[in-house]
Design a protein around this motif. Sequence first.
Motif, PDB file in Angstrom:
ATOM      1  N   ARG A 146       0.889  -1.212  -0.049  1.00 29.54           N
ATOM      2  CA  ARG A 146      -0.043   0.057   0.098  1.00 29.54           C
ATOM      3  C   ARG A 146       0.918   1.192   0.047  1.00 29.54           C
ATOM      4  O   ARG A 146       0.384   2.133  -0.517  1.00 29.54           O
ATOM      5  CB  ARG A 146      -0.787  -0.198   1.136  1.00 29.54           C
ATOM      6  CG  ARG A 146      -1.896  -1.253   1.282  1.00 29.54           C
ATOM      7  CD  ARG A 146      -2.890  -1.353   2.478  1.00 29.54           C
ATOM      8  NE  ARG A 146      -3.777  -2.461   2.564  1.00 29.54           N
ATOM      9  CZ  ARG A 146      -4.465  -2.426   3.469  1.00 29.54           C
ATOM     10  NH1 ARG A 146      -4.655  -1.590   4.419  1.00 29.54           N
ATOM     11  NH2 ARG A 146      -5.344  -3.432   3.270  1.00 29.54           N
ATOM     12  N   GLU A 147       2.034   1.153   0.655  1.00 31.25           N
ATOM     13  CA  GLU A 147       2.907   2.441   0.615  1.00 31.25           C
ATOM     14  C   GLU A 147       3.583   2.926  -0.775  1.00 31.25           C
ATOM     15  O   GLU A 147       3.557   3.832  -0.954  1.00 31.25           O
ATOM     16  CB  GLU A 147       4.133   2.312   1.422  1.00 31.25           C
ATOM     17  CG  GLU A 147       3.812   1.919   2.842  1.00 31.25           C
ATOM     18  CD  GLU A 147       4.948   1.783   3.901  1.00 31.25           C
ATOM     19  OE1 GLU A 147       6.031   1.726   3.092  1.00 31.25           O
ATOM     20  OE2 GLU A 147       4.884   1.592   5.097  1.00 31.25           O
ATOM     21  N   ALA A 148       3.491   1.856  -1.745  1.00 31.53           N
ATOM     22  CA  ALA A 148       3.985   2.155  -3.134  1.00 31.53           C
ATOM     23  C   ALA A 148       2.827   2.538  -3.796  1.00 31.53           C
ATOM     24  O   ALA A 148       3.281   3.050  -5.056  1.00 31.53           O
ATOM     25  CB  ALA A 148       4.794   1.078  -3.523  1.00 31.53           C
ATOM     26  N   ARG A 149       1.637   2.377  -3.468  1.00 29.87           N
ATOM     27  CA  ARG A 149       0.578   2.662  -4.177  1.00 29.87           C
ATOM     28  C   ARG A 149       0.215   4.263  -4.493  1.00 29.87           C
ATOM     29  O   ARG A 149       0.531   5.081  -3.739  1.00 29.87           O
ATOM     30  CB  ARG A 149      -0.701   1.851  -3.840  1.00 29.87           C
ATOM     31  CG  ARG A 149      -1.927   1.866  -4.757  1.00 29.87           C
ATOM     32  CD  ARG A 149      -2.847   0.799  -4.107  1.00 29.87           C
ATOM     33  NE  ARG A 149      -2.347  -0.466  -4.252  1.00 29.87           N
ATOM     34  CZ  ARG A 149      -2.754  -1.670  -3.570  1.00 29.87           C
ATOM     35  NH1 ARG A 149      -3.597  -1.448  -2.954  1.00 29.87           N
ATOM     36  NH2 ARG A 149      -2.220  -2.561  -3.712  1.00 29.87           N
ATOM     37  N   ASP A 150      -0.109   4.411  -5.696  1.00 30.88           N
ATOM     38  CA  ASP A 150      -0.397   6.005  -6.213  1.00 30.88           C
ATOM     39  C   ASP A 150      -1.699   6.297  -5.762  1.00 30.88           C
ATOM     40  O   ASP A 150      -2.834   6.031  -6.094  1.00 30.88           O
ATOM     41  CB  ASP A 150      -0.443   5.989  -7.773  1.00 30.88           C
ATOM     42  CG  ASP A 150      -0.553   7.438  -8.312  1.00 30.88           C
ATOM     43  OD1 ASP A 150      -0.503   8.271  -7.274  1.00 30.88           O
ATOM     44  OD2 ASP A 150      -0.616   7.732  -9.286  1.00 30.88           O
ATOM     45  N   PRO A 151      -1.918   7.296  -4.630  1.00 34.16           N
ATOM     46  CA  PRO A 151      -3.105   7.596  -4.096  1.00 34.16           C
ATOM     47  C   PRO A 151      -3.927   8.204  -4.824  1.00 34.16           C
ATOM     48  O   PRO A 151      -5.112   8.685  -4.926  1.00 34.16           O
ATOM     49  CB  PRO A 151      -2.716   8.512  -2.899  1.00 34.16           C
ATOM     50  CG  PRO A 151      -1.213   9.109  -3.348  1.00 34.16           C
ATOM     51  CD  PRO A 151      -0.549   7.804  -4.125  1.00 34.16           C
ATOM     52  N   SER A 152      -3.308   9.051  -6.050  1.00 34.24           N
ATOM     53  CA  SER A 152      -4.345   9.910  -6.989  1.00 34.24           C
ATOM     54  C   SER A 152      -5.090   8.771  -7.770  1.00 34.24           C
ATOM     55  O   SER A 152      -5.965   9.304  -8.561  1.00 34.24           O
ATOM     56  CB  SER A 152      -3.105  10.593  -8.051  1.00 34.24           C
ATOM     57  OG  SER A 152      -2.431   9.538  -8.910  1.00 34.24           O
ATOM     58  N   ASN A 153      -5.018   7.497  -7.671  1.00 38.88           N
ATOM     59  CA  ASN A 153      -5.935   6.428  -8.482  1.00 38.88           C
ATOM     60  C   ASN A 153      -7.098   6.147  -7.713  1.00 38.88           C
ATOM     61  O   ASN A 153      -7.869   5.463  -8.042  1.00 38.88           O
ATOM     62  CB  ASN A 153      -5.108   5.329  -8.888  1.00 38.88           C
ATOM     63  CG  ASN A 153      -4.195   5.468 -10.187  1.00 38.88           C
ATOM     64  OD1 ASN A 153      -4.359   6.447 -10.694  1.00 38.88           O
ATOM     65  ND2 ASN A 153      -3.238   4.588 -10.018  1.00 38.88           N
ATOM     66  N   VAL A 154      -7.367   6.847  -6.584  1.00 35.88           N
ATOM     67  CA  VAL A 154      -8.548   6.798  -6.047  1.00 35.88           C
ATOM     68  C   VAL A 154      -9.576   7.810  -6.133  1.00 35.88           C
ATOM     69  O   VAL A 154      -9.447   8.903  -5.623  1.00 35.88           O
ATOM     70  CB  VAL A 154      -8.365   6.808  -4.103  1.00 35.88           C
ATOM     71  CG1 VAL A 154      -9.508   6.344  -3.540  1.00 35.88           C
ATOM     72  CG2 VAL A 154      -6.955   5.563  -4.165  1.00 35.88           C
ATOM     73  N   PRO A 155     -10.461   7.635  -7.006  1.00 39.43           N
ATOM     74  CA  PRO A 155     -11.421   8.596  -7.620  1.00 39.43           C
ATOM     75  C   PRO A 155     -12.505   8.682  -6.341  1.00 39.43           C
ATOM     76  O   PRO A 155     -12.584   8.014  -5.333  1.00 39.43           O
ATOM     77  CB  PRO A 155     -12.139   7.787  -8.549  1.00 39.43           C
ATOM     78  CG  PRO A 155     -11.969   6.300  -8.379  1.00 39.43           C
ATOM     79  CD  PRO A 155     -10.755   6.338  -7.833  1.00 39.43           C
ATOM     80  N   LEU A 156     -13.208   9.855  -6.491  1.00 41.55           N
ATOM     81  CA  LEU A 156     -13.934  10.246  -5.304  1.00 41.55           C
ATOM     82  C   LEU A 156     -15.524   9.654  -5.655  1.00 41.55           C
ATOM     83  O   LEU A 156     -16.272   9.164  -4.745  1.00 41.55           O
ATOM     84  CB  LEU A 156     -14.319  11.685  -5.114  1.00 41.55           C
ATOM     85  CG  LEU A 156     -12.923  12.573  -4.596  1.00 41.55           C
ATOM     86  CD1 LEU A 156     -13.233  13.905  -4.830  1.00 41.55           C
ATOM     87  CD2 LEU A 156     -12.528  11.836  -3.380  1.00 41.55           C
ATOM     88  N   ASN A 157     -15.951   9.893  -6.841  1.00 42.07           N
ATOM     89  CA  ASN A 157     -17.375   9.590  -7.186  1.00 42.07           C
ATOM     90  C   ASN A 157     -17.629   8.257  -8.309  1.00 42.07           C
ATOM     91  O   ASN A 157     -18.567   8.152  -8.870  1.00 42.07           O
ATOM     92  CB  ASN A 157     -18.150  10.785  -7.944  1.00 42.07           C
ATOM     93  CG  ASN A 157     -18.163  11.873  -6.899  1.00 42.07           C
ATOM     94  OD1 ASN A 157     -18.609  11.705  -5.794  1.00 42.07           O
ATOM     95  ND2 ASN A 157     -17.714  13.029  -7.361  1.00 42.07           N
TER      96      ASN A 157
END
Length: 411
Positions: free
Chosen positions: A316-327
């Motif tokens: 999880r630390e290496a995962r790109d947080p920008s890939n988590v959409p809101l809607n």
Amino acid sequence: MSRAAWLWRLLSRRLWFRAAGFSVAAVLLALFAAVIAPWVPYDLSAKIGADAVDNILQIIASSMLAVTTFSLTAMVSAYSAATSTVTPRAVKLLLEDTTSQNALSTFLGGFLFAIVGICALSTGLYGEQGRVILFAGTIVVILLIVLTLLRWIEHIARFGRVHETIARIEQVAIKAAHRLPRDPVPAALATGPAPVGARAVCCDGFGYVTHIDLDELEGCAAACGGEIRLAVLPGAFVDPERPVAWLASDDEAIAARVRKAITIAHDRSYDNDPRFGLIVLSEIASRALSPAVNDPGTALAALGAQLRVIAALFDREARDPSNVPLNVTIPALTFEDIVTDAFRPIARDGAAMVEVAVKLQKTLASAAHIAPAMRDILGAAAREARERADAALDHPADREAVAQAHRAIGG
């Protein structure tokens, strides 16, 4: 990544694109000398004769044509070798290799630079001052050619080899794993029922999902004032009857935007599909375990690469947080499919080889330590692999070795 950026990324990986860019730059460099010639001091230009530049350009033109032809032949041979000894699915990565593309582009660009320079010298385009700029440009091109040739010699020695290809596939699969928005889950938790009252959005053709523009889908969700639930991930095969998303709106324009945001292609892509990387690694191991090849060492190397990819899936630390959409709700990879794609072919084809059967049990045990919540799924795969090995192995000592390795996962 937006769809436009994705398409640009695909275009920039084409061999002809890089070669064309280098060639245009080389031609512009050769013609640049005539543009800035008036600013060169005449005393400096008198020290460099036309014959000096012309002779060097003649050497570059004749040698670079031969080197370009040799490099292209070597690349085609590597592609053919990878197709026959590794797997045809790995050739796509070799075609996108930047080192080989840069080498071929540099050699072709050097050849065109020399040709344009010779033609311009023969017409008197440069003049006395222009020869100085052309000479300086020629020195720069020679340095680039020498550095590229040295790197190419080292690279071609391992380009297309089995273990180098395994490492290449592992790297792209790990990068794809880091782009996932969430961890793999059991199949029962991967997707929920279709939302009540939501509209099913289907694509128009047949093919594999290769890219999903999440930013565009966020815009679609904002436009319809609701949530969009994706029904597919990159790597899924879709047809006109299979929903790819559920939309809380009856607006056909928004539905069309959702279809356009999901790119469909004839072949799967490595970039956003770590499961495809695991499948290709399994194919490499299966081919190595065939009676015609009989190379268990390659299968062991593939198992090690698969374990590192699975570790990346839960990093999880290496995962790109920008890939988590809101809607936009994104389904998760089902871990049962991952385990089946990665390990079942190796368990089947390597059942009669004790070293492969033992390594497979140890790999599954290590994966259970990485993802303890998936221990039941991995344990079932380990039991199946042990049953295959027990049926294929003749010597009791070999069966006992597999059983001992199986106990590490709690079997």
